[in-house]
Design a protein around this motif. Structure first.
Motif, short mmCIF file in Angstrom:
data_model
loop_
_atom_site.label_atom_id
_atom_site.label_comp_id
_atom_site.label_asym_id
_atom_site.label_seq_id
_atom_site.Cartn_x
_atom_site.Cartn_y
_atom_site.Cartn_z
N GLU A 1 0.83 -1.21 0.00
CA GLU A 1 0.00 0.00 0.00
C GLU A 1 0.87 1.26 0.00
OE1 GLU A 1 -3.22 0.42 -0.25
OE2 GLU A 1 -3.84 -1.68 -0.20
N VAL A 2 1.95 1.22 0.77
CA VAL A 2 2.89 2.35 0.77
C VAL A 2 3.48 2.54 -0.63
CG1 VAL A 2 5.09 3.22 1.65
CG2 VAL A 2 3.45 2.16 3.22
N ALA A 3 3.85 1.43 -1.26
CA ALA A 3 4.40 1.50 -2.62
C ALA A 3 3.40 2.14 -3.58
CB ALA A 3 4.77 0.10 -3.10
N GLN A 4 2.16 1.72 -3.47
CA GLN A 4 1.12 2.27 -4.35
C GLN A 4 0.93 3.76 -4.10
OE1 GLN A 4 -2.89 0.69 -3.77
NE2 GLN A 4 -3.22 0.74 -5.98
N SER A 5 1.07 4.19 -2.85
CA SER A 5 0.85 5.60 -2.52
C SER A 5 1.86 6.53 -3.17
CB SER A 5 0.87 5.79 -0.99
OG SER A 5 2.20 5.73 -0.48
N ILE A 6 3.01 6.00 -3.55
CA ILE A 6 4.02 6.84 -4.19
C ILE A 6 4.13 6.58 -5.70
CG2 ILE A 6 5.37 7.09 -2.08
CD1 ILE A 6 7.38 5.05 -3.29
N LEU B 1 4.04 3.43 -7.29
CA LEU B 1 4.55 2.13 -7.71
C LEU B 1 3.40 1.13 -7.83
CD1 LEU B 1 7.74 1.98 -5.46
CD2 LEU B 1 7.66 2.35 -7.93
N ASN B 2 3.64 0.05 -8.56
CA ASN B 2 2.61 -0.95 -8.77
C ASN B 2 2.42 -1.80 -7.52
OD1 ASN B 2 1.82 -3.89 -9.67
ND2 ASN B 2 1.07 -2.52 -11.26
N HIS B 3 1.20 -1.80 -7.00
CA HIS B 3 0.88 -2.52 -5.77
C HIS B 3 1.19 -4.00 -5.88
CE1 HIS B 3 -1.78 -4.83 -3.10
NE2 HIS B 3 -1.74 -3.79 -2.27
N ASP B 4 0.68 -4.65 -6.93
CA ASP B 4 0.83 -6.10 -7.06
C ASP B 4 2.29 -6.49 -7.31
OD1 ASP B 4 -1.87 -6.26 -6.68
OD2 ASP B 4 -2.37 -6.57 -8.79
N ALA B 5 3.00 -5.68 -8.06
CA ALA B 5 4.42 -5.97 -8.32
C ALA B 5 5.23 -5.82 -7.03
CB ALA B 5 4.96 -5.03 -9.39
N ALA B 6 4.90 -4.82 -6.22
CA ALA B 6 5.59 -4.63 -4.95
C ALA B 6 5.32 -5.80 -4.02
CB ALA B 6 5.15 -3.32 -4.30
N LEU B 7 4.07 -6.23 -3.95
CA LEU B 7 3.70 -7.34 -3.08
C LEU B 7 4.41 -8.62 -3.52
CD1 LEU B 7 1.98 -8.30 -0.72
CD2 LEU B 7 0.12 -8.75 -2.35
N ALA B 8 4.45 -8.88 -4.82
CA ALA B 8 5.12 -10.07 -5.33
C ALA B 8 6.61 -10.04 -5.01
CB ALA B 8 4.90 -10.17 -6.84
N MET B 9 7.23 -8.87 -5.15
CA MET B 9 8.65 -8.72 -4.83
C MET B 9 8.91 -9.03 -3.36
SD MET B 9 10.78 -6.41 -3.09
CE MET B 9 9.76 -4.92 -3.07
#
Length: 215
Positions: free
Chosen positions: A142-147, A149-157
């Motif tokens: 969610e933090v990644a998405q707020s700036i 970045l792609n939410h699902d890609a961040a979660l997968a990483m």
């Protein structure tokens, strides 16, 4: 000056003095008109912290011998200093200290997309202002998405741990060079300054370095 002053900052996202130190530095740069180029590097205050974390007040008492009264005074001081710098510390008795290894992986991943600085500041806010669990991959996504970045890609990483080894290597790089406490700021890759030094001291440092660069 045609080139900004480079500042490498070794810090942890749950370190209040790291947030204070950065915002003091940023204020000094703004007030002096001296441009800075900030690069963030990982450091874990509690690398052995369990996944569930610990109550912050109990953690500080066990690690540093902080008394309840001392903790209350320290939080009040940090909150006052943060407010003066435009940053909100929102402490509560049930606030928890967490493992930050995943948070550092997110910052490193964001760096590859030119957003490490945004990620770092967003994580400071997520922990200190909103009291979020920075060891939770869904929170970090969610933090990644707020700036942006792609939410699902961040979660997968985060779930894959693909950035884990490189973050460990970076942590070891700085500890092997004697960094044992944070924030540690390295100006122009040469001058190490430890701790939150205050706007006036940072302004003097920046002014001195700007003169050298301009000479």
């Amino acid at each position: 000056m045609t080139q900004p002053i480079r500042v490498d900052i070794v810090s942890d996202v749950v370190c209040p003095w790291c947030a204070i130190g950065y915002y003091q530095l940023a204020k000094a740069a703004d007030e002096t008109g001296i441009e800075i180029e900030v690069h963030w590097h990982p450091f874990e205050l509690n690398p052995q912290m369990a996944a569930e974390g610990e109550n912050l007040r109990e953690h500080l008492a066990a690690k540093y011998g902080t008394t309840p009264e001392g903790s209350k005074k320290a939080r009040a001081r940090l909150s006052e200093m943060g407010a003066a710098l435009g940053f909100m510390f929102n402490y509560a008795d049930d606030m928890r200290m967490v493992n930050t290894f995943r948070a550092h992986q997110l910052i490193d991943w964001a760096e590859n997309q030119g957003l490490a600085h945004d990620a770092k500041l967003a994580l400071f806010e997520a922990f200190f202002t909103r009291r979020e669990n920075l060891n939770d991959p869904s929170v970090l996504a969610e933090v990644a998405q707020s700036i942006g970045l792609n939410h699902d890609a961040a979660l997968a990483m985060l779930l894959s741990g693909e950035m884990a080894d490189i973050v460990r290597q970076k942590e070891q790089f700085w500890t092997s060079r004697g960094v044992t406490g944070v924030p540690a700021m390295i100006f122009q890759r040469q001058h190490l300054v430890s701790g939150a030094q205050g706007e006036d001291n940072y302004a003097r440092i920046l002014g001195h370095l700007a003169e050298i660069v301009a000479a």
